[in-house]
Design an enzyme around this catalytic site. Structure first.
Site, mmCIF file in Angstrom:
data_model
loop_
_atom_site.group_PDB
_atom_site.id
_atom_site.type_symbol
_atom_site.label_atom_id
_atom_site.label_comp_id
_atom_site.label_asym_id
_atom_site.label_seq_id
_atom_site.Cartn_x
_atom_site.Cartn_y
_atom_site.Cartn_z
ATOM 1 N N TYR A 72 0.809 -1.179 -0.003
ATOM 2 C CA TYR A 72 0.240 0.327 0.042
ATOM 3 C C TYR A 72 0.930 1.317 -0.063
ATOM 4 C CZ TYR A 72 -3.740 3.311 0.896
ATOM 5 O OH TYR A 72 -4.723 4.077 0.729
ATOM 6 N N PHE A 90 -7.430 22.025 -24.217
ATOM 7 C CA PHE A 90 -7.677 20.440 -24.491
ATOM 8 C C PHE A 90 -9.085 20.383 -23.441
ATOM 9 C CE2 PHE A 90 -7.738 15.999 -23.212
ATOM 10 C CZ PHE A 90 -7.501 15.516 -24.387
ATOM 11 N N THR A 91 -9.952 19.174 -23.899
ATOM 12 C CA THR A 91 -11.111 19.246 -23.467
ATOM 13 C C THR A 91 -10.881 18.974 -21.831
ATOM 14 O OG1 THR A 91 -10.933 16.795 -23.711
ATOM 15 C CG2 THR A 91 -12.137 18.164 -25.442
ATOM 16 N N ASP A 144 1.558 20.567 -20.302
ATOM 17 C CA ASP A 144 0.861 19.335 -20.480
ATOM 18 C C ASP A 144 1.874 18.548 -21.327
ATOM 19 O OD1 ASP A 144 -0.667 17.332 -21.434
ATOM 20 O OD2 ASP A 144 -2.668 18.598 -21.796
ATOM 21 N N LYS A 162 -0.531 7.999 -23.313
ATOM 22 C CA LYS A 162 -0.140 8.645 -24.833
ATOM 23 C C LYS A 162 1.428 8.065 -24.823
ATOM 24 C CE LYS A 162 -4.283 10.507 -24.150
ATOM 25 N NZ LYS A 162 -4.320 11.990 -23.748
ATOM 26 N N ARG A 172 -13.665 16.042 -33.634
ATOM 27 C CA ARG A 172 -12.704 16.968 -32.946
ATOM 28 C C ARG A 172 -13.505 18.329 -33.453
ATOM 29 N NH1 ARG A 172 -12.422 15.609 -28.180
ATOM 30 N NH2 ARG A 172 -10.375 14.561 -27.572
ATOM 31 N N PHE A 217 -18.887 14.986 -25.807
ATOM 32 C CA PHE A 217 -18.883 14.292 -27.147
ATOM 33 C C PHE A 217 -18.607 12.896 -26.786
ATOM 34 C CE2 PHE A 217 -14.088 13.611 -25.798
ATOM 35 C CZ PHE A 217 -13.923 14.643 -24.858
HETATM 36 C C1 PLP Z 1 -5.416 12.768 -22.891
HETATM 37 C C2 PLP Z 1 -4.968 14.097 -22.798
HETATM 38 C C3 PLP Z 1 -5.218 14.496 -21.560
HETATM 39 C C4 PLP Z 1 -6.055 13.987 -20.548
HETATM 40 O O1 PLP Z 1 -5.292 12.771 -20.070
HETATM 41 P P1 PLP Z 1 -6.349 11.487 -19.745
HETATM 42 O O2 PLP Z 1 -5.273 10.470 -19.518
HETATM 43 O O3 PLP Z 1 -7.123 11.047 -20.844
HETATM 44 O O4 PLP Z 1 -7.034 11.812 -18.494
HETATM 45 C C5 PLP Z 1 -4.728 15.875 -21.310
HETATM 46 N N1 PLP Z 1 -4.102 16.744 -22.336
HETATM 47 C C6 PLP Z 1 -3.635 16.094 -23.389
HETATM 48 C C7 PLP Z 1 -3.173 17.056 -24.323
HETATM 49 C C8 PLP Z 1 -4.186 14.664 -23.873
HETATM 50 O O5 PLP Z 1 -4.122 14.369 -24.884
#
Ligand code: PLP
Length: 461
Positions: free
Chosen positions: A73, A125-126, A216, A259, A383, A450
């Site tokens: 843990y 970004f969303t 980011d 990613k 998008r 979306f």
């Molecule tokens: C995917 C993404 C996020 C959010 O990450 P999650 O792992 O999906 O929560 C933030 N910024 C960018 C540019 C992304 O492509």
């Protein structure tokens, strides 16, 4: 670009068979999914280009790493391995693991943003923008104008327009700006990189005003590769070296490791500031888990640590981006309107250009993605106006310049022949574009609509 082909620096040792659906099955599936590709069962998808998020193939080393999971843990050894990897390859001092990128965005936004604050960034970004708003902030776009023009061939569409930032500072005062939010590469602009020169100029300017830069860093290795390929004086450097420099020009980061970092789940927040780290360590316990696992299993952190190291290797990133460019060039040669230049993680079809007979309120990109699925079982995503959501104050749709369908390429998953099938399908749909009708939204979720919105076909005009 190098003269030899981009061929993969790996071979395949395990395969996942795919279900080959019929057109009738796909018509039924997309109708049941409310014409939203997010609502399709993946079993009915042949080539899944919905996202590059969490869809990468792990290496044999990463799979072996899963067996080394220390599921204690507290104080798991995999946490320390991950901390070492973040320090060595990204250079940030303090690490908070989170279940994925948005977990990090939540914590960071709540710590740094006060109600009434302004957060300038190189395009929204969303999830990032939503967390900034939930913390009481307002996002302001300061990306260069070229980023909003799908026909511009400008190589660094991720750049910040420093004059735009200056106007934001003049209008609101530096004390209202907790940080500038910088994405590498810019997802919503089509996977476009920011140049090192621009980032350095931004650093100088923000230093003068005492404003942080929060990174980011979801696709930082892909951005570094583009700098290596395109920016003057950078071609002799390794991607790993450029990644470290990018990070060194910022004060902290949020990462979706799903990613670049080649894992199916995971993320983190990183910072060079002790105070911010302390606060984040307190908050992560509320939202994610103890600060040494942040919602992840020990084995997930191990796979991430190994993935980070693999992700900054020149051979890997060259093949990854090379495959995306291969598909992009094929579509360009076919005369398909796509965002130029081709970005690093996917191809963005220009639905406004392909379907000029549809108004943006008939959701052209959403309709195009549905048609592509019906044609071949290739799953893409919207998008455009659906992703952009509604204006916080007026309640009307936001009307983004870009109305795109994203074909996102998972890392190390599909072959060149798969890319050929995708290109042929896009071409077939393009050839009968005049017959494509628009959509009507029949269900709209409150947040990030979306993902779960539903649609019906409008009758042909
Ligand atoms: C995917 C993404 C996020 C959010 O990450 P999650 O792992 O999906 O929560 C933030 N910024 C960018 C540019 C992304 O492509």
């Amino acid at each position: 670009m190098s003269k030899t082909s981009w061929a993969e620096p790996f071979k395949i040792k395990m395969v996942e068979p795919l279900f080959m659906s019929t057109r009738e099955q796909r018509v039924k599936a997309i109708e049941e999914a409310g014409f939203n590709t997010f609502l399709l069962p993946s079993e009915y998808v042949y080539i899944d280009l919905l996202t590059d998020s969490g869809t990468s193939a792990m290496s044999d080393r990463q799979w072996a790493g899963l067996m080394l999971g220390d599921e204690a843990y507290a104080g798991s050894r995999n946490y320390y391995h991950l901390e070492d990897a973040v320090r060595k390859y990204y250079g940030y001092k303090y690490l908070i693991p989170t279940h994925q990128g948005r977990g990090a965005e939540n914590i960071l936004s709540q710590i740094l943003i006060k109600p009434g604050d302004i957060v300038p960034g190189n395009m929204y970004f969303t999830t990032t923008k939503l967390h900034q708003e939930l913390a009481g902030g307002t996002f302001v776009d300061i990306i260069v104008d070229e980023a909003h023009d799908p026909k511009s061939d400008f190589p660094f569409k991720g750049n910040v327009d420093l004059a735009k930032l200056q106007r934001v500072i003049d209008a609101h005062g530096a004390e209202k700006i907790p940080y500038v939010s910088i994405a590498t590469t810019v997802n919503m602009a089509g996977g476009q990189p920011i140049s090192l020169a621009n980032l350095k100029a931004l650093r100088e300017m923000t230093n003068k005003h005492g404003i942080r830069i929060i990174h980011d860093m979801t696709r930082v290795a892909e951005n570094a590769y583009m700098i290596q390929q395109l920016e003057e004086g950078q071609s002799g450097r390794s991607v790993a070296d450029i990644v470290l420099e990018i990070c060194s020009l910022t004060d902290g980061a949020t990462m979706s490791a799903k990613k670049d970092a080649l894992v199916n789940i995971g993320g983190f927040m990183a910072t060079n500031e002790w105070d911010v780290f302390e606060e984040a360590r307190n908050m992560v316990v509320i939202y994610e888990g103890l600060h040494t696992y942040g919602g992840l299993a020990g084995r997930d952190m191990e796979a991430m640590a190994i993935g980070i190291e693999e992700s900054v290797q020149d051979d890997h990133i060259r093949a990854r981006v090379g495959q995306v460019f291969y598909l992009g060039q094929k579509l360009i040669d076919m005369g398909i309107p796509i965002v130029r230049p081709v970005g690093t993680h996917g191809i963005f079809l220009d639905a406004k250009a392909s379907l000029p007979h549809l108004p943006q309120t008939a959701f052209p990109a959403q309709a195009l993605a549905a048609e592509l699925y019906i044609d071949s079982g290739v799953r893409a995503m919207e998008r455009g106006i659906v992703s952009a959501g509604r204006d916080k104050t007026t309640g009307d749709h936001c009307y983004p310049e870009l109305e795109l369908v994203r074909l996102t390429i998972p890392r190390r998953v599909y072959t060149q022949a798969h890319m050929d099938v995708v290109a042929e399908s896009v071409q077939r749909v393009h050839e009968r574009r005049d017959s494509i009708t628009g959509l009507k939204m029949t269900y709209e979720p409150k947040y990030l609509r979306f993902f779960q919105a539903r649609f019906e076909r409008l009758p042909a005009a």
